[in-house]
Design an enzyme around this catalytic site. Structure first.
Site, PDB file in Angstrom:
ATOM      1  NE  ARG A  54      -1.430  -2.426   2.989  1.00 16.60           N
ATOM      2  CZ  ARG A  54      -2.204  -3.720   3.230  1.00 16.60           C
ATOM      3  NH1 ARG A  54      -2.811  -2.765   2.859  1.00 16.60           N
ATOM      4  NH2 ARG A  54      -1.372  -4.478   2.868  1.00 16.60           N
ATOM      5  CB  THR A  55       3.925   2.397   1.950  1.00 13.93           C
ATOM      6  OG1 THR A  55       3.205   2.125   2.802  1.00 13.93           O
ATOM      7  CG2 THR A  55       4.548   3.576   1.950  1.00 13.93           C
ATOM      8  CE  LYS A  83      25.039  -5.233 -11.821  1.00 19.80           C
ATOM      9  NZ  LYS A  83      25.116  -4.531 -12.975  1.00 19.80           N
ATOM     10  NE  ARG A 104       7.951   0.172   3.647  1.00 19.18           N
ATOM     11  CZ  ARG A 104       6.913   0.168   3.682  1.00 19.18           C
ATOM     12  NH1 ARG A 104       6.161  -1.507   3.863  1.00 19.18           N
ATOM     13  NH2 ARG A 104       5.874   0.887   4.171  1.00 19.18           N
ATOM     14  CG  HIS A 132       5.349   3.771   8.519  1.00 24.55           C
ATOM     15  ND1 HIS A 132       5.378   4.832   7.200  1.00 24.55           N
ATOM     16  CD2 HIS A 132       4.987   2.657   7.569  1.00 24.55           C
ATOM     17  CE1 HIS A 132       5.040   3.780   6.207  1.00 24.55           C
ATOM     18  NE2 HIS A 132       4.519   2.904   6.639  1.00 24.55           N
TER      19      HIS A 132
HETATM   20  C1  NCD Z   1       3.187  -0.905   8.018  1.00 22.16           C
HETATM   21  C2  NCD Z   1       4.854  -1.160   7.695  1.00 22.16           C
HETATM   22  O1  NCD Z   1       5.255  -1.220   6.932  1.00 22.16           O
HETATM   23  O2  NCD Z   1       5.122  -0.089   8.797  1.00 22.16           O
HETATM   24  N1  NCD Z   1       2.664  -1.306   6.770  1.00 22.16           N
HETATM   25  C3  NCD Z   1       2.084  -0.073   6.344  1.00 22.16           C
HETATM   26  O3  NCD Z   1       3.261   0.624   5.757  1.00 22.16           O
HETATM   27  N2  NCD Z   1       1.123  -0.083   5.872  1.00 22.16           N
HETATM   28  C4  NCD Z   1       2.679  -1.868   9.069  1.00 22.16           C
HETATM   29  C5  NCD Z   1       3.350  -3.288   9.328  1.00 22.16           C
HETATM   30  O4  NCD Z   1       3.331  -4.258   8.337  1.00 22.16           O
HETATM   31  O5  NCD Z   1       2.544  -3.898  10.043  1.00 22.16           O
END
Ligand code: NCD
Length: 314
Positions: A54-55, A83, A104, A132
């Protein structure tokens, strides 16, 4: 002010900054997220070294809706990191190809280091087990839309607060709004470490601890649930032992206030029963729907002068 800033640590922003963002997200909602050319000609690099559905997709969708374009990758596989290229060199390279980097990564502390190398703004889309910030902005916005305010509410955070960056940044986000107390509902093993607790205390937030949700559910206005972050345990058998150690079902909600709203950053596994989905308590699907206007707001505030226009400065 948001223009040209990195978004790495939410506590570097003020309540006013977050309220500006809410206003901008409202505008996108009002226009029903209609295609908008605000970021035409701009390129977002989406650099995901850790799994994401989703992100990543909501950032990409937000950028497309604003008329911008997207380049990037969704895992280290297939990039030069395989590499042996350092993450620093990868960022230096990406920086030349885009106007904003959305990243990320599993390593805590990496974003601050990389932001110093990149001349373009860097947006933290999930960093190790600590941060986050854009998820927290979505969470705060959801409460604002559901309740009309953030202060003066009773908050519970249930689950793996030790490893879940979403839960931790949610609590940090509440601190910006003057929330004084948050109730953690979790087995002892999943309590956050002392440094985190002390940091929140220094920001004026007291963290109470409950092992049983029944002992606190009746006084909550908002309950934020997170899954057990199995992938962050060094010893998977420890995670296995905690499986099912906390959960929400219709039964647990029998004594809840009518106005209680449940949030969850998703994905969910066993901690939140799907029987709750059809009840008025469930706010987590609305929360998902707000990810687009909020991320559109983040990108447009960082990449344009819209905030100055709004404030009548230009
Ligand atoms: C979260 C994450 O990646 O930290 N997911 C998200 O971005 N909605 C929460 C999770 O993975 O539990």
């Amino acid at each position: 002010m948001w223009r040209n800033r990195d978004l790495i640590d939410l506590t570097e922003f003020t309540r006013k900054d977050v309220e500006t963002l809410f206003k901008q997200a409202d505008l996108f909602l009002e226009t029903r997220l209609a295609p908008n050319k605000m970021l035409e000609g701009k390129i977002m690099a989406s650099a995901f070294f850790e799994p994401s559905t989703r992100t990543r997709l909501s950032f990409e969708s937000a950028m497309h809706r604003l008329g911008g374009s997207v380049i990037g990758f969704s895992s280290a596989e297939g990039t030069s990191v395989e590499k042996g290229e350092s993450i620093e060199d990868t960022v230096r390279m990406l920086d030349n190809y885009c106007d904003v980097i959305v990243m990320r990564h599993r390593e805590d502390g990496v974003m601050q280091r990389l932001a110093q190398l990149a001349k373009n703004p860097l947006i933290n889309a999930g960093e190790g087990q600590s941060r986050h910030p854009t998820q927290a902005l979505i969470d705060l916005y959801t409460i604002f839309k559901e309740k009309g305010m953030l202060e003066g509410l009773n908050y519970g955070v249930m689950g793996d607060v030790k490893h879940a960056r979403a839960a931790r940044d949610f609590i940090r986000g509440l601190s910006l709004f003057g929330v004084r107390e948050v109730n953690l509902i979790t087995p002892r093993e999943l309590m956050p470490e002392e440094v985190f607790v002390k940091d929140l205390n220094a920001r004026g937030v007291r963290l109470n601890h409950y092992e049983r949700v029944e002992d606190v559910i009746g006084m909550l206005d908002v309950l934020y649930v997170v899954r057990l972050q199995v992938e962050r345990f060094r010893d998977r058998s420890e995670a296995e032992a905690l499986r099912g150690s906390y959960s929400i079902s219709l039964k647990t909600l029998e004594r809840a206030k009518r106005g209680l709203r449940i949030l969850h950053p998703l994905p969910r596994v066993w901690e939140l029963s799907s029987e709750v989905d059809g009840t008025p308590y469930a706010a987590y699907f609305k929360q998902v729907s707000y990810s687009i206007p909020v991320r559109m707001a983040v990108l447009s505030l960082i990449l344009t002068d819209i905030e100055r226009v709004q404030e009548g400065l230009i």
